[in-house]
Design an enzyme around this catalytic site. Structure first.
Site, PDB file in Angstrom:
ATOM      1  N   LYS A   1      38.525  72.242   3.784  1.00  0.00           N
ATOM      2  CA  LYS A   1      38.869  71.474   4.846  1.00  0.00           C
ATOM      3  C   LYS A   1      39.333  70.212   4.837  1.00  0.00           C
ATOM      4  O   LYS A   1      38.589  69.373   4.037  1.00  0.00           O
ATOM      5  CB  LYS A   1      37.509  71.380   5.889  1.00  0.00           C
ATOM      6  CG  LYS A   1      37.790  70.627   7.210  1.00  0.00           C
ATOM      7  CD  LYS A   1      36.477  70.870   8.017  1.00  0.00           C
ATOM      8  CE  LYS A   1      36.851  70.069   9.510  1.00  0.00           C
ATOM      9  NZ  LYS A   1      36.441  68.729   9.254  1.00  0.00           N
TER      10      LYS A   1
ATOM     11  N   PRO B   1      32.360  71.712  11.672  1.00  0.00           N
ATOM     12  CA  PRO B   1      30.861  71.354  10.830  1.00  0.00           C
ATOM     13  C   PRO B   1      30.776  70.000  11.388  1.00  0.00           C
ATOM     14  O   PRO B   1      31.736  68.975  11.262  1.00  0.00           O
ATOM     15  CB  PRO B   1      31.330  71.614   9.359  1.00  0.00           C
ATOM     16  CG  PRO B   1      32.636  71.460   9.047  1.00  0.00           C
ATOM     17  CD  PRO B   1      33.228  71.918  10.432  1.00  0.00           C
ATOM     18  N   MET B   2      29.528  69.553  11.764  1.00  0.00           N
ATOM     19  CA  MET B   2      29.704  67.938  12.378  1.00  0.00           C
ATOM     20  C   MET B   2      27.813  67.695  11.958  1.00  0.00           C
ATOM     21  O   MET B   2      27.146  68.232  12.483  1.00  0.00           O
ATOM     22  CB  MET B   2      29.550  67.988  13.927  1.00  0.00           C
ATOM     23  CG  MET B   2      31.034  68.118  14.149  1.00  0.00           C
ATOM     24  SD  MET B   2      31.382  67.964  16.067  1.00  0.00           S
ATOM     25  CE  MET B   2      30.611  69.542  16.457  1.00  0.00           C
TER      26      MET B   2
ATOM     27  N   ASN C   1      42.709  71.988  13.608  1.00  0.00           N
ATOM     28  CA  ASN C   1      41.581  71.252  13.707  1.00  0.00           C
ATOM     29  C   ASN C   1      42.083  69.813  14.446  1.00  0.00           C
ATOM     30  O   ASN C   1      42.901  69.298  13.930  1.00  0.00           O
ATOM     31  CB  ASN C   1      40.782  71.014  13.076  1.00  0.00           C
ATOM     32  CG  ASN C   1      39.489  70.180  13.294  1.00  0.00           C
ATOM     33  OD1 ASN C   1      39.232  69.336  12.427  1.00  0.00           O
ATOM     34  ND2 ASN C   1      38.969  70.181  14.217  1.00  0.00           N
TER      35      ASN C   1
ATOM     36  N   CYS D   1      36.089  63.941   5.010  1.00  0.00           N
ATOM     37  CA  CYS D   1      35.257  63.039   5.733  1.00  0.00           C
ATOM     38  C   CYS D   1      35.836  61.538   5.304  1.00  0.00           C
ATOM     39  O   CYS D   1      36.073  61.196   4.223  1.00  0.00           O
ATOM     40  CB  CYS D   1      33.620  63.079   5.095  1.00  0.00           C
ATOM     41  SG  CYS D   1      32.854  61.947   5.614  1.00  0.00           S
TER      42      CYS D   1
ATOM     43  N   ARG E   1      34.231  67.798  18.651  1.00  0.00           N
ATOM     44  CA  ARG E   1      33.727  67.154  19.691  1.00  0.00           C
ATOM     45  C   ARG E   1      33.291  67.702  21.024  1.00  0.00           C
ATOM     46  O   ARG E   1      32.643  67.609  21.851  1.00  0.00           O
ATOM     47  CB  ARG E   1      34.220  65.842  19.730  1.00  0.00           C
ATOM     48  CG  ARG E   1      34.048  64.741  18.344  1.00  0.00           C
ATOM     49  CD  ARG E   1      34.822  63.563  18.390  1.00  0.00           C
ATOM     50  NE  ARG E   1      36.087  64.269  18.215  1.00  0.00           N
ATOM     51  CZ  ARG E   1      37.327  63.442  18.138  1.00  0.00           C
ATOM     52  NH1 ARG E   1      37.252  62.319  18.404  1.00  0.00           N
ATOM     53  NH2 ARG E   1      38.511  63.890  17.769  1.00  0.00           N
TER      54      ARG E   1
ATOM     55  N   GLN F   1      28.874  73.915   3.984  1.00  0.00           N
ATOM     56  CA  GLN F   1      29.941  73.197   3.672  1.00  0.00           C
ATOM     57  C   GLN F   1      29.255  72.145   2.800  1.00  0.00           C
ATOM     58  O   GLN F   1      28.190  71.645   2.625  1.00  0.00           O
ATOM     59  CB  GLN F   1      30.528  72.290   4.859  1.00  0.00           C
ATOM     60  CG  GLN F   1      31.834  71.376   4.481  1.00  0.00           C
ATOM     61  CD  GLN F   1      32.084  70.392   5.281  1.00  0.00           C
ATOM     62  OE1 GLN F   1      31.508  69.527   5.756  1.00  0.00           O
ATOM     63  NE2 GLN F   1      33.568  70.721   5.718  1.00  0.00           N
TER      64      GLN F   1
ATOM     65  N   ASP G   1      41.872  67.515  18.307  1.00  0.00           N
ATOM     66  CA  ASP G   1      42.423  67.488  19.770  1.00  0.00           C
ATOM     67  C   ASP G   1      42.294  68.827  20.671  1.00  0.00           C
ATOM     68  O   ASP G   1      43.191  69.162  21.462  1.00  0.00           O
ATOM     69  CB  ASP G   1      43.683  67.124  19.824  1.00  0.00           C
ATOM     70  CG  ASP G   1      44.208  65.532  19.595  1.00  0.00           C
ATOM     71  OD1 ASP G   1      43.050  64.851  19.790  1.00  0.00           O
ATOM     72  OD2 ASP G   1      45.122  64.921  19.263  1.00  0.00           O
TER      73      ASP G   1
HETATM   74  C1  FMN Z   1      29.414  63.430  14.662  1.00  0.00           C
HETATM   75  C2  FMN Z   1      30.585  64.142  13.777  1.00  0.00           C
HETATM   76  C3  FMN Z   1      30.197  64.643  12.513  1.00  0.00           C
HETATM   77  C4  FMN Z   1      31.088  65.300  11.555  1.00  0.00           C
HETATM   78  N1  FMN Z   1      30.414  65.980  10.625  1.00  0.00           N
HETATM   79  C5  FMN Z   1      31.654  66.403   9.825  1.00  0.00           C
HETATM   80  C6  FMN Z   1      31.282  67.286   8.360  1.00  0.00           C
HETATM   81  O1  FMN Z   1      29.945  67.261   8.340  1.00  0.00           O
HETATM   82  N2  FMN Z   1      31.864  67.772   7.803  1.00  0.00           N
HETATM   83  C7  FMN Z   1      33.179  67.996   8.177  1.00  0.00           C
HETATM   84  O2  FMN Z   1      34.203  68.577   7.371  1.00  0.00           O
HETATM   85  N3  FMN Z   1      33.687  67.390   9.267  1.00  0.00           N
HETATM   86  C8  FMN Z   1      32.659  66.629   9.845  1.00  0.00           C
HETATM   87  N4  FMN Z   1      33.285  66.144  11.118  1.00  0.00           N
HETATM   88  C9  FMN Z   1      34.772  66.020  11.612  1.00  0.00           C
HETATM   89  C10 FMN Z   1      35.056  67.339  12.671  1.00  0.00           C
HETATM   90  O3  FMN Z   1      34.614  68.541  11.809  1.00  0.00           O
HETATM   91  C11 FMN Z   1      36.157  67.586  12.969  1.00  0.00           C
HETATM   92  O4  FMN Z   1      37.241  67.806  12.022  1.00  0.00           O
HETATM   93  C12 FMN Z   1      36.886  66.507  13.963  1.00  0.00           C
HETATM   94  O5  FMN Z   1      35.707  66.180  14.830  1.00  0.00           O
HETATM   95  C13 FMN Z   1      38.122  66.543  14.494  1.00  0.00           C
HETATM   96  O6  FMN Z   1      37.844  67.974  15.362  1.00  0.00           O
HETATM   97  P1  FMN Z   1      37.753  67.742  17.207  1.00  0.00           P
HETATM   98  O7  FMN Z   1      39.034  66.824  17.565  1.00  0.00           O
HETATM   99  O8  FMN Z   1      37.898  69.016  17.814  1.00  0.00           O
HETATM  100  O9  FMN Z   1      36.253  66.763  17.282  1.00  0.00           O
HETATM  101  C14 FMN Z   1      32.548  65.364  12.067  1.00  0.00           C
HETATM  102  C15 FMN Z   1      32.771  65.045  13.334  1.00  0.00           C
HETATM  103  C16 FMN Z   1      31.962  64.263  14.117  1.00  0.00           C
HETATM  104  C17 FMN Z   1      32.321  63.780  15.603  1.00  0.00           C
END
Ligand code: FMN
Length: 341
Positions: A143, A19-20, A202, A104, A227, A73, A204
């Site tokens: 999460k 979720p982002m 989750n 978060c 990302r 979420q 890297d």
């Molecule tokens: C722009 C952005 C927005 C995010 N928004 C959320 C969110 O709404 N809820 C959540 O649980 N995590 C959020 N995250 C965290 C991601 O879900 C994830 O845990 C984190 O980026 C690590 O994973 P990655 O290394 O694959 O990016 C966000 C991350 C980014 C970069």
């Protein structure tokens, strides 16, 4: 193919789109779905805002048949309001599951005791999960981020499991790390070893090899990718193909990637989600890494309206003859009968 299971939901595969906020709206989730992601989750939405009936917050749960199974979420800290909002969203959108955010790191969220701010209050986490799982018919997941100490982190993961969650995602970074530094795979592996519910790793995971490494090292049930999917939903096809066959697919052709962008725009129009600021960012994300993109970025930065961005993006579209041009993709999607449920 490995199957991730959430409650009674058996998924095809084990790849989850993270979720982002500001990224994983319905159009983007649909693109990821097309490339084989097993599960998608909405951007986080505030339980307090849902209880206040804020339309924008409620609409974050929007879904459609093509993206199922999907989860919504929620972020909040008051068990009653979390349960009320979760129930409301369950009844309105019928998601396959609800996820709670204990990760978060944003200041405005943790100062209200939400997101990773809750990691300091294990008892409250237990209360939240218990009340939500008793209220909901659909499965509940959580999460979380890690704490500095493994024992403390495991304690929270155990509370989440014991209180009724069906699965847990562990982002192997602390609140303080934010999004930098390494994701701690040893903590994730340790949690997986101790819990009986499915654990999703989750942090890297950015390509085929890192995906396989995290999966093998942690022995987790699923992988969540954030990302690396931004502007690149095709990553799910590459990674799932590699995990199944050991083969690395060629990079997506530039024209196809631009096609994904135009499809995103058409879907946003269809769901009335198109905004200038969003499009400006998305155009940059979908062209990241392309040749001669610097000039295009400068041009996009100078734009003031959606039409100008579209014109620049159409100018980049040098796809081979025989492929659908951008305008036709957009027209076709606009004619199709995409429904919101
Ligand atoms: C722009 C952005 C927005 C995010 N928004 C959320 C969110 O709404 N809820 C959540 O649980 N995590 C959020 N995250 C965290 C991601 O879900 C994830 O845990 C984190 O980026 C690590 O994973 P990655 O290394 O694959 O990016 C966000 C991350 C980014 C970069």
């Amino acid at each position: 193919m490995s199957h991730l299971t959430i409650g009674n939901l058996k998924l095809k595969g084990n790849l989850v789109l993270a979720p982002m906020s500001g990224v994983t709206n319905l159009p983007f989730r649909l693109l990821c779905k097309r490339y084989g992601v097993s599960l998608v989750i909405s951007e986080m939405t505030s339980s307090e805002a849902v209880v206040r009936q804020n339309p924008k917050s409620i609409e974050r749960g929007f879904t459609c048949a093509d993206e199922r199974p999907m989860g919504i979420q929620l972020m909040g800290s008051a068990p009653d309001n979390l349960a009320r909002s979760a129930y409301f969203l369950q009844e309105r959108y019928r998601p396959e599951f609800i996820d709670v955010n204990f990760g978060c790191p944003a200041q405005e969220i943790i100062k209200n005791g939400c997101g990773s701010g809750l990691l300091r209050k294990p008892e409250l986490i237990g209360k939240i999960i218990e009340q939500l799982s008793q209220t909901l018919e659909v499965p509940l997941t959580a999460k979380m981020r890690i704490l500095k100490d493994f024992g403390e982190t495991l304690k929270i993961a155990r509370i989440i499991e014991k209180s009724g969650a069906c699965a847990i995602t562990v982002h192997g970074r602390t609140q303080k790390q934010g999004y930098s530094g390494k994701s701690n795979l040893d903590f994730i592996k340790g949690i997986k070893k101790e819990l009986s519910i499915p654990v999703i790793a989750n942090g890297d995971i950015y390509d085929e090899k890192s995906a396989r490494h995290v999966l093998e090292y942690t022995d987790c049930d699923g992988l969540m990718i954030g990302r690396a999917a931004i502007g690149h939903p095709y990553i799910f096809r590459r990674i799932s193909h590699y995990l199944e066959t050991g083969e690395i697919l060629p990079e997506q052709e530039r024209g196809e990637r631009l096609g994904d962008f135009f499809e995103y725009v058409a879907l946003c129009r269809n769901y009335d989600l198109l905004s200038f600021n969003d499009l400006k960012l998305t155009a940059q994300w979908f062209t990241k890494g392309m040749e001669n993109v610097k000039k295009v970025r400068v041009e996009i930065n100078k734009t003031q309206e959606i039409d100008s961005i579209m014109e620049i993006m159409r100018g980049m579209d040098d796809r081979a003859p025989g492929r659908l041009p951008a305008d036709e993709i957009i027209e076709q999607l606009e004619r199709s009968d995409l429904q919101i449920i």
